[in-house]
Design an enzyme around this catalytic site. Structure first.
Site, PDB file in Angstrom:
ATOM      1  N   CYS A  40      38.890 144.852  67.023  1.00  0.00           N
ATOM      2  CA  CYS A  40      39.239 144.261  68.310  1.00  0.00           C
ATOM      3  C   CYS A  40      38.719 142.828  68.320  1.00  0.00           C
ATOM      4  O   CYS A  40      37.594 142.582  67.887  1.00  0.00           O
ATOM      5  CB  CYS A  40      38.605 145.073  69.438  1.00  0.00           C
ATOM      6  SG  CYS A  40      38.988 144.464  71.090  1.00  0.00           S
ATOM      7  N   GLU A 100      45.506 148.754  73.757  1.00  0.00           N
ATOM      8  CA  GLU A 100      45.581 147.757  74.836  1.00  0.00           C
ATOM      9  C   GLU A 100      45.550 148.409  76.221  1.00  0.00           C
ATOM     10  O   GLU A 100      44.926 147.878  77.140  1.00  0.00           O
ATOM     11  CB  GLU A 100      46.829 146.882  74.675  1.00  0.00           C
ATOM     12  CG  GLU A 100      46.918 146.147  73.352  1.00  0.00           C
ATOM     13  CD  GLU A 100      45.646 145.442  72.892  1.00  0.00           C
ATOM     14  OE1 GLU A 100      44.816 145.044  73.730  1.00  0.00           O
ATOM     15  OE2 GLU A 100      45.464 145.305  71.670  1.00  0.00           O
TER      16      GLU A 100
END
Length: 132
Positions: A81, A123
């Site tokens: 990430c 997400e």
């Protein structure tokens, strides 16, 4: 954005007034394609429920996405990430169905599989304040 407290906040519903956030999200993702497959608005400092990801060599924007159906089959993977250092193990569904609003705020519902489904799950978790 690496502010963990901010990233753990739940996103607010997006409206047509948030189009500039979506453009910024799209531009940011396209500037980082070599290291990034998707972004959530909170990763660029917005509290709105908007995600961007790559699918079929295009950048897709989803407003207010919700995973409404998942396959029974899951798999284990490692994800990175941009907001965190390193990778972490996680479990993902092979197939998901997402309800969302497109860039014209038309309601849509679409099925995704494989890597695209994985990115969307990552997400959407960001929008719920969940970090891998």
């Amino acid at each position: 954005m690496r502010d963990i407290i901010f990233l753990q906040r739940h996103a607010e519903a997006a409206t047509p007034d948030d189009a500039a956030v979506a453009v910024d999200l799209k531009d940011t993702l396209e500037a980082h394609l070599e290291t990034c497959a998707g972004l959530a608005a909170n990763m660029i400092g917005s509290t709105k429920a908007i995600i961007a990801f790559r699918h079929d060599k295009k950048t897709i924007i989803m407003y207010n996405p919700e995973i409404v159906k998942t396959s029974k089959n899951t798999y284990e993977t490692e994800e990175g990430c941009l907001s965190l250092t390193g990778t972490r193990p996680c479990t993902r569904f092979e197939t998901i169905e997402v309800q969302y609003e497109d860039v014209h705020f038309k309601k849509k519902r679409k099925k995704f599989t494989g890597f695209t489904a994985e990115v969307i799950q990552h997400e959407v978790e960001h929008l719920h304040g969940i970090l891998i």
